[in-house]
Design an enzyme around this catalytic site. Structure first.
Site, mmCIF file in Angstrom:
data_model
loop_
_atom_site.group_PDB
_atom_site.id
_atom_site.type_symbol
_atom_site.label_atom_id
_atom_site.label_comp_id
_atom_site.label_asym_id
_atom_site.label_seq_id
_atom_site.Cartn_x
_atom_site.Cartn_y
_atom_site.Cartn_z
ATOM 1 N N THR A 1 -3.673 1.002 -9.913
ATOM 2 C CA THR A 1 -3.443 -0.359 -9.439
ATOM 3 C C THR A 1 -1.988 -0.723 -9.739
ATOM 4 O O THR A 1 -1.230 0.093 -10.271
ATOM 5 C CB THR A 1 -4.367 -1.364 -10.163
ATOM 6 O OG1 THR A 1 -3.975 -1.445 -11.543
ATOM 7 C CG2 THR A 1 -5.834 -0.927 -10.080
ATOM 8 N N SER B 1 -10.345 -2.711 -22.031
ATOM 9 C CA SER B 1 -9.521 -1.543 -21.730
ATOM 10 C C SER B 1 -9.806 -0.497 -22.795
ATOM 11 O O SER B 1 -10.349 -0.820 -23.864
ATOM 12 C CB SER B 1 -8.037 -1.933 -21.758
ATOM 13 O OG SER B 1 -7.201 -0.795 -21.771
ATOM 14 N N LYS C 1 -7.161 -7.302 -26.159
ATOM 15 C CA LYS C 1 -8.391 -6.601 -25.782
ATOM 16 C C LYS C 1 -9.273 -6.329 -27.006
ATOM 17 O O LYS C 1 -10.503 -6.444 -26.926
ATOM 18 C CB LYS C 1 -8.041 -5.298 -25.058
ATOM 19 C CG LYS C 1 -7.269 -5.495 -23.752
ATOM 20 C CD LYS C 1 -8.040 -6.341 -22.745
ATOM 21 C CE LYS C 1 -7.349 -6.400 -21.395
ATOM 22 N NZ LYS C 1 -8.103 -7.194 -20.405
ATOM 23 N N SER D 1 -6.153 -8.766 -6.520
ATOM 24 C CA SER D 1 -5.562 -7.423 -6.488
ATOM 25 C C SER D 1 -6.324 -6.498 -7.436
ATOM 26 O O SER D 1 -7.168 -6.942 -8.224
ATOM 27 C CB SER D 1 -4.086 -7.455 -6.895
ATOM 28 O OG SER D 1 -3.954 -7.900 -8.237
ATOM 29 N N TYR E 1 -0.959 -6.658 -25.834
ATOM 30 C CA TYR E 1 -2.009 -6.387 -24.848
ATOM 31 C C TYR E 1 -3.219 -5.762 -25.538
ATOM 32 O O TYR E 1 -4.364 -6.191 -25.333
ATOM 33 C CB TYR E 1 -1.474 -5.453 -23.763
ATOM 34 C CG TYR E 1 -2.505 -5.024 -22.748
ATOM 35 C CD1 TYR E 1 -2.987 -5.917 -21.799
ATOM 36 C CD2 TYR E 1 -2.999 -3.727 -22.742
ATOM 37 C CE1 TYR E 1 -3.938 -5.529 -20.866
ATOM 38 C CE2 TYR E 1 -3.944 -3.325 -21.810
ATOM 39 C CZ TYR E 1 -4.407 -4.233 -20.882
ATOM 40 O OH TYR E 1 -5.347 -3.840 -19.960
#
Length: 264
Positions: A189, A141, A158, A15, A154
């Protein structure tokens, strides 16, 4: 760009950005290994490709399952006898405040985003060194460059990728190995929909910023341009990418600004 006959392994291929990379590389004549947790979704992506389906091999894996990643790398390598490019596009995001997030959820994010990427890359690295060349591509990111609310772990995962792969780049620069770190901003997304909440459940909603972001196909094209040019690091997105420079040169102003921004 020239990826014809290049052997490329893509994680997170079922995806989002990973799926878009599969379609673009297939159009360019690359030979692909596509991976994610969802085998059924991977076969749907394969069927969505326009060119030779015999050059697309499905290899399911779960980045969180660290003990199995080295054997998966062996399995992937045997498919074509070499791998030119590994694109680490798999991972999960977060939508929760740090104080409320359970430690098991934080461990899951780190195991998937950081340790999954590191261990898979380490498993493949000796083989790339033996073959004399290879390219490790790491999807970080913009929050790998700065933090925002509701993304604590998160963002940490990263940030950790930057430290690890910047260091690795220094160690393997003379062994034919290229390391590229890609920092997308807002991309349209399902990443926010699939994000984990404080107790590990799905967030289940599309962020406004995500909804208004660049398309996954546009992001994939920019990623492949950076990979083709062997860039060490690239920022991808709209105006949000300028946050990296504001943070660097005007940190106090950035802190005030980011506190007021709506990030979900």
């Amino acid at each position: 760009m020239n990826f014809k006959n290049k052997i490329v392994w893509i994680t997170g291929a079922s995806s989002g950005i990973g799926e878009a990379l599969v379609y673009e590389l297939n159009q360019q004549g690359a030979k692909l290994i596509i991976s994610s947790r969802k085998a059924e979704s991977l076969y749907k992506v394969k069927q969505g490709c326009k060119k030779n389906l015999l050059d697309i091999h499905v290899l399911p894996l779960d980045l969180e399952q660290k003990p199995f990643l080295f054997s998966k790398a062996d399995e992937a390598f045997k498919i074509y006898g070499r791998i030119d490019i590994l694109i680490n596009a798999g991972g999960i995001s977060q939508r929760s405040e740090a104080v409320e997030t359970e430690s098991t959820v934080e461990e899951k994010i780190m195991d998937t985003n950081f340790w999954g990427t590191v261990n898979l890359s380490k498993a493949l690295l000796p083989k790339m060194i033996d073959q004399g060349n290879g390219h490790l591509v790491v999807l970080s990111s913009l929050v790998g460059k700065f933090g925002t609310q509701y993304r604590s772990t998160y963002s940490a995962s990263k940030h950790a990728l930057h430290g690890y792969f910047d260091s690795l780049r220094c160690e393997v620069y003379d062994k034919g190995i290229t390391v590229s770190i890609i920092c997308p901003g807002f991309v349209k997304t399902n990443v926010s929909i699939n994000s984990v909440t404080a107790n590990g459940g799905k967030y289940g909603m599309m962020d406004t910023n995500q909804e208004n972001g660049i398309s996954a196909s546009e992001c994939a094209t920019k990623i492949l341009e950076a990979v083709d040019a062997k860039k060490e690091e690239v920022l991808i997105g709209g105006k949000e990418k300028y946050g990296v420079f504001i943070k660097r040169f005007f940190p106090k102003y950035f802190s005030k600004m980011i506190r007021k921004r709506k990030v979900i």
